[in-house]
Write an enzyme that holds these catalytic residues in place. Structure first.
Site, short mmCIF file in Angstrom:
data_model
loop_
_atom_site.label_atom_id
_atom_site.label_comp_id
_atom_site.label_asym_id
_atom_site.label_seq_id
_atom_site.Cartn_x
_atom_site.Cartn_y
_atom_site.Cartn_z
N CYS A 188 65.10 -8.14 -164.91
CA CYS A 188 65.38 -6.76 -165.34
C CYS A 188 64.38 -6.25 -166.38
CB CYS A 188 66.79 -6.65 -165.92
SG CYS A 188 68.05 -7.10 -164.74
N HIS A 226 67.52 -0.43 -170.42
CA HIS A 226 67.90 -1.03 -169.15
C HIS A 226 69.36 -0.67 -168.88
CE1 HIS A 226 68.59 -3.65 -165.89
NE2 HIS A 226 69.25 -4.57 -166.58
N ASN A 242 73.40 -1.65 -162.11
CA ASN A 242 72.21 -2.33 -162.63
C ASN A 242 71.22 -2.53 -161.48
OD1 ASN A 242 70.34 -4.16 -163.58
ND2 ASN A 242 71.84 -5.51 -164.55
N1 ACO Z 1 87.59 -6.93 -161.42
C1 ACO Z 1 88.70 -7.37 -162.02
N2 ACO Z 1 88.74 -8.41 -162.85
C2 ACO Z 1 87.56 -9.04 -163.09
C3 ACO Z 1 86.35 -8.65 -162.48
C4 ACO Z 1 86.39 -7.54 -161.61
N3 ACO Z 1 85.30 -7.05 -161.00
N4 ACO Z 1 85.37 -9.47 -162.91
C5 ACO Z 1 85.94 -10.34 -163.75
N5 ACO Z 1 87.28 -10.09 -163.86
C6 ACO Z 1 88.27 -10.81 -164.66
C7 ACO Z 1 87.86 -12.23 -164.93
O1 ACO Z 1 88.26 -13.07 -163.87
C8 ACO Z 1 88.63 -12.51 -166.21
O2 ACO Z 1 89.95 -12.80 -165.86
P1 ACO Z 1 90.79 -13.93 -166.66
O3 ACO Z 1 90.84 -13.45 -168.09
O4 ACO Z 1 92.08 -13.95 -165.96
O5 ACO Z 1 89.94 -15.19 -166.52
C9 ACO Z 1 88.63 -11.17 -166.94
O6 ACO Z 1 88.33 -10.16 -165.93
C10 ACO Z 1 87.60 -11.07 -168.04
O7 ACO Z 1 86.35 -11.53 -167.55
P2 ACO Z 1 85.07 -11.55 -168.46
O8 ACO Z 1 83.89 -12.05 -167.68
O9 ACO Z 1 85.37 -12.24 -169.75
O10 ACO Z 1 84.89 -9.97 -168.74
P3 ACO Z 1 83.95 -9.26 -169.77
O11 ACO Z 1 84.73 -8.35 -170.60
O12 ACO Z 1 82.98 -10.20 -170.43
O13 ACO Z 1 83.08 -8.31 -168.80
C11 ACO Z 1 80.95 -8.21 -167.71
C12 ACO Z 1 82.31 -8.90 -167.77
C13 ACO Z 1 81.17 -6.76 -167.35
C14 ACO Z 1 80.12 -8.90 -166.63
C15 ACO Z 1 80.26 -8.31 -169.08
O14 ACO Z 1 80.29 -9.62 -169.56
C16 ACO Z 1 78.82 -7.86 -169.01
O15 ACO Z 1 78.52 -6.71 -168.74
N6 ACO Z 1 77.85 -8.77 -169.29
C17 ACO Z 1 76.45 -8.45 -169.24
C18 ACO Z 1 75.99 -8.58 -167.84
C19 ACO Z 1 74.62 -8.01 -167.64
O16 ACO Z 1 74.26 -7.02 -168.23
N7 ACO Z 1 73.86 -8.63 -166.75
C20 ACO Z 1 72.63 -8.14 -166.32
C21 ACO Z 1 71.49 -8.66 -167.09
S1 ACO Z 1 70.01 -8.03 -166.47
C22 ACO Z 1 69.28 -9.00 -165.23
O17 ACO Z 1 68.29 -9.63 -165.45
C23 ACO Z 1 69.87 -9.02 -163.84
#
Ligand code: ACO
Length: 335
Positions: free
Chosen positions: A117, A258, A288
């Site tokens: 990214c 980004h 993204n």
């Molecule tokens: N729908 C419903 N529930 C979900 C989903 C979904 N799509 N995805 C995860 N959950 C659940 C999980 O199973 C978990 O459930 P549990 O508590 O029963 O175990 C709960 O939601 C919380 O999951 P987390 O992963 O802790 O959620 P978080 O608040 O951290 O959000 C997210 C997840 C959105 C991915 C966040 O961590 C994030 O945005 N991280 C950065 C990711 C990013 O920007 N990546 C790109 C980098 S750039 C590149 O090089 C590609």
């Protein structure tokens, strides 16, 4: 090759996204998720997903053609094409060579750059250096991704986050070093490589029945850890870059980050003490798009007249590697 350091500027921008829109509601019919969860955690409402004829090179070529036209140049005036992508059409030849052929560019330099990214900001650093050194006069810099091809559509923790698309800029000689591309800075830390990676498909895990059964040809991510690192390193590199160029944060007119998650952008805005209203955000409509995210946002900001001549612009990127980068631009043209 000339020994002078030429100023570098952006001469034109372009973008291209697939026609197909996939909403959160549509996704929630195939995976266990909901619009409420996706929107509240990420800010995303929909993304574009490429059809069979919308390869990374095809979307990149469309964005590139638009950028060359906006620059008022003929394809024959482009000396080099750099394609920033982590989803090339194929491992080789490069997607840049395919774009060169589709656009009828001169048979000169063409190569891919892989910094996930952060690819576009890395590409800006490389392209600017080539122009500054007098190696090339006009460089077409493309960010293009067909991330849908490496997404595990059964994994709700990743499939809701990404989308396909392309953006491009043409870089050329500017008028002064405090105009156009003022500075670019990049960073990387391979010790966190496994926070965001695709284990299969390279030379260490070539495609096999076993690797496919183990779903190793899909992106894997530790979202929480990636989130924490993203905020910290983007803040640090932004402040370093501003300090190096004697720019105060209050002088920044527009930040183009980004487009991964609005919560990352919101946290970054608070930590940098730059109002969220100065951040350009279009991730609600595209998700993204990795290396395409910043040039796609730049092109939209130009078309929406959020990005105007004379403005001081900060680009901020973060991605797998881990990699990150920042760039400071004075948008070309008279105020
Ligand atoms: N729908 C419903 N529930 C979900 C989903 C979904 N799509 N995805 C995860 N959950 C659940 C999980 O199973 C978990 O459930 P549990 O508590 O029963 O175990 C709960 O939601 C919380 O999951 P987390 O992963 O802790 O959620 P978080 O608040 O951290 O959000 C997210 C997840 C959105 C991915 C966040 O961590 C994030 O945005 N991280 C950065 C990711 C990013 O920007 N990546 C790109 C980098 S750039 C590149 O090089 C590609």
């Amino acid at each position: 090759m000339s020994t002078a350091s030429h100023p570098v500027t952006i001469l034109g921008t372009g973008s291209s996204v697939p026609a197909r829109v996939v909403t959160n509601e549509e996704l929630s019919r195939t995976v266990d998720t909901s619009h409420e969860w996706i929107y509240s955690r990420t800010g995303i409402t929909e993304r574009r997903i490429a059809g069979t004829d919308e390869s990374a090179s095809e979307m990149g070529a469309r964005a590139g053609r638009a950028a060359i036209e906006a620059a008022g140049l003929a394809p024959s005036e482009i000396d080099a094409v750099i394609a920033c992508t982590m989803t090339p059409d194929m491992p080789f030849p490069s997607t840049a060579c395919l774009i060169q052929q589709k656009l009828g560019l001169p048979t000169r330099t063409a190569f891919d750059l892989q910094a996930a990214c952060s690819g576009f900001v890395y590409g800006l650093e490389v392209a600017s250096a080539l122009i500054q050194a007098g190696v090339h006069r006009h460089v077409l810099l493309v960010g293009t991704e067909r991330i849908s091809s490496i997404i595990d559509w059964t994994d709700r923790s990743t499939c809701v986050l990404f989308g396909d698309g392309a953006g491009a800029v043409v870089l050329g000689r500017g008028v002064a070093h405090d105009q156009g591309v003022i500075g670019v800075k990049t960073g990387a830390d391979g010790s966190d490589a496994k926070l965001l990676f695709m284990p299969g498909g390279g030379s260490s895990v070539p495609a096999s029945a076993e690797s496919i059964a183990a779903r190793q040809h899909f992106l894997r991510m530790n979202g929480r850890e990636v989130f924490k690192h993203a905020v910290l390193v983007m803040e640090e590199i932004a402040l370093d870059l501003l300090r190096e160029h004697g720019v105060l944060r209050g002088e920044i007119d527009l930040v183009i980050p980004h487009q991964a998650n609005f919560r990352i952008i919101d946290t970054l805005a608070s930590r940098l003490e730059i109002p969220y209203s100065k951040f350009f955000v279009n991730l609600d409509r595209y998700g993204n798009t990795s290396a395409a995210s910043i040039p796609l946002a730049i092109d939209e900001a130009v078309k929406a007249e959020r990005l105007r001549p004379g403005q001081l612009v900060l680009l901020l990127a973060f991605g797998a590697g881990l990699t990150w980068g920042a760039a400071l631009l004075r948008w070309p043209g008279n105020k």
